[in-house]
Design an enzyme around this catalytic site. Structure first.
Site, PDB file in Angstrom:
ATOM      1  N   SER A  72       0.867  -1.173   0.000  1.00  0.00           N
ATOM      2  CA  SER A  72       0.000   0.000   0.000  1.00  0.00           C
ATOM      3  C   SER A  72       0.905   1.225   0.000  1.00  0.00           C
ATOM      4  O   SER A  72       1.948   1.234   0.665  1.00  0.00           O
ATOM      5  CB  SER A  72      -0.865   0.015   1.264  1.00  0.00           C
ATOM      6  OG  SER A  72      -1.649  -1.148   1.359  1.00  0.00           O
ATOM      7  N   THR A 124      -3.737   2.019   2.213  1.00  0.00           N
ATOM      8  CA  THR A 124      -3.967   3.386   1.740  1.00  0.00           C
ATOM      9  C   THR A 124      -5.415   3.788   1.979  1.00  0.00           C
ATOM     10  O   THR A 124      -5.718   4.967   2.164  1.00  0.00           O
ATOM     11  CB  THR A 124      -3.615   3.510   0.255  1.00  0.00           C
ATOM     12  OG1 THR A 124      -2.331   2.913   0.034  1.00  0.00           O
ATOM     13  CG2 THR A 124      -3.570   4.959  -0.180  1.00  0.00           C
ATOM     14  N   ALA A 125      -6.309   2.814   1.984  1.00  0.00           N
ATOM     15  CA  ALA A 125      -7.709   3.091   2.306  1.00  0.00           C
ATOM     16  C   ALA A 125      -7.802   3.735   3.687  1.00  0.00           C
ATOM     17  O   ALA A 125      -8.504   4.741   3.886  1.00  0.00           O
ATOM     18  CB  ALA A 125      -8.525   1.801   2.256  1.00  0.00           C
ATOM     19  N   HIS A 162     -10.850  -3.799  -2.583  1.00  0.00           N
ATOM     20  CA  HIS A 162     -10.939  -4.956  -3.476  1.00  0.00           C
ATOM     21  C   HIS A 162     -12.349  -5.087  -4.064  1.00  0.00           C
ATOM     22  O   HIS A 162     -13.048  -4.110  -4.277  1.00  0.00           O
ATOM     23  CB  HIS A 162     -10.496  -6.237  -2.765  1.00  0.00           C
ATOM     24  CG  HIS A 162      -9.083  -6.189  -2.249  1.00  0.00           C
ATOM     25  ND1 HIS A 162      -8.045  -5.607  -2.953  1.00  0.00           N
ATOM     26  CD2 HIS A 162      -8.532  -6.633  -1.086  1.00  0.00           C
ATOM     27  CE1 HIS A 162      -6.930  -5.719  -2.259  1.00  0.00           C
ATOM     28  NE2 HIS A 162      -7.201  -6.320  -1.128  1.00  0.00           N
TER      29      HIS A 162
END
EC number: 4.1.99.29
Length: 290
Positions: A72, A124-125, A162
């Site tokens: 990420s 990163t979310a 995802h």
């Protein structure tokens, strides 16, 4: 800190390069050429390990274990001493990205009052959620358990990544905020999500050879889409072919061959904002191998 050193794998002097990525349809599509030997590099053999992204983030941080690892972007400052970013192989959200969903109607402002299930604090979310609102309370839940946990009433909302981005509505959930949309409205940029990092110790010549191999693998998949998609379907959790094709298109495209100048700017901006707002304790020093 233990490093897995790449080196000659056979008496013939074939160099083995360890690659790790997540078991997702977009990553599988990207690495199709290399994983199936459709793309070959004389004198090199590529070994593939498939592990979820948060585990890869931690392993890159703690051990610098793999020669090439999907990470990420949020994890990059934590691994930047041992890894540099490759100029290809990344996934960005072009006005879409991770989203917060819930079983009941909530506004983005409501998120500051509840606990949100998140798929890992190095994703990163998670970083983009915290840049959106640093005060949101979170709890880590494996990414594939977030939708079931919301449906079971354990959490009022969850941050999904995802394939969940395409399937949440069929589970009866509602979107609270799409962080890719919010990021584009706020910055005018794409939302950079994940990329491939390569060990600095390999050196410039190896970086060049391996980067070309990965770029060739991505191009091969784009040029042989049907075969690559068929290969990727074995990793397309709960998606039919048309949804898998849509998901792969979202995250493997021209940007995956090269982020572009604005894509690189977006990576720097997101990490710099994370640092400025106290989410990332290490000052990011972003550099790329082309």
């Amino acid at each position: 800190m233990s490093n897995q050193q790449s080196g000659p794998a056979t008496a013939a002097g074939v160099r083995e390069i360890s690659i790790a990525h997540s078991p997702d349809s977009d990553d599988a599509f990207m690495f199709y050429g290399l994983a199936t030997n459709k793309v070959r590099v004389p004198g090199y053999r590529f070994t593939h390990t498939l592990t979820d992204i948060e585990t890869l983030n931690r392993r890159a941080q703690n051990e610098a274990f793999y020669d090439v690892s999907a990470i990420s972007f949020h994890a990059y400052p934590y691994v930047q001493d041992n890894y540099t970013l490759m100029g290809c192989g990344g996934s960005v959200g072009e006005g879409y990205g991770p989203m917060v969903v819930s079983a009941k109607k909530l506004t983005p402002e409501d998120l500051g009052k509840i606990k949100v299930a998140v798929p890992g604090t190095l994703t990163t979310a998670y970083l983009s959620l915290k840049v959106f609102n640093p005060n949101i309370e979170t709890e880590v839940v494996p990414f594939d358990q977030i939708i079931p946990a919301i449906l079971a009433g354990k959490y009022e909302a969850g941050l999904i990544i995802h394939e969940g981005q395409l399937t949440y509505a069929s589970s009866g959930l509602s979107k609270v905020i799409d962080l890719g949309v919010w990021w584009r409205e706020t910055t005018g940029l794409v939302l950079p999500l994940g990329g491939n990092a390569i060990r600095r110790s390999l050196g410039a010549e190896e970086h060049k050879i391996i980067s070309k191999a990965l770029r060739d693998s991505i191009q091969h998949a784009l040029d042989h889409r049907e075969q690559a998609l068929e290969y990727a379907m074995q990793f397309a959790r709960d998606l039919d072919t048309s949804l898998a094709n849509r998901f792969v298109s979202m995250y493997v495209n021209e940007r995956t061959l090269d982020y572009g100048k604005d894509g690189r700017e977006a990576i720097r901006k997101l990490l710099d904002l994370g640092y400025e707002r106290g989410i990332i304790p290490i000052q990011p020093k972003v550099d790329f191998v082309d």
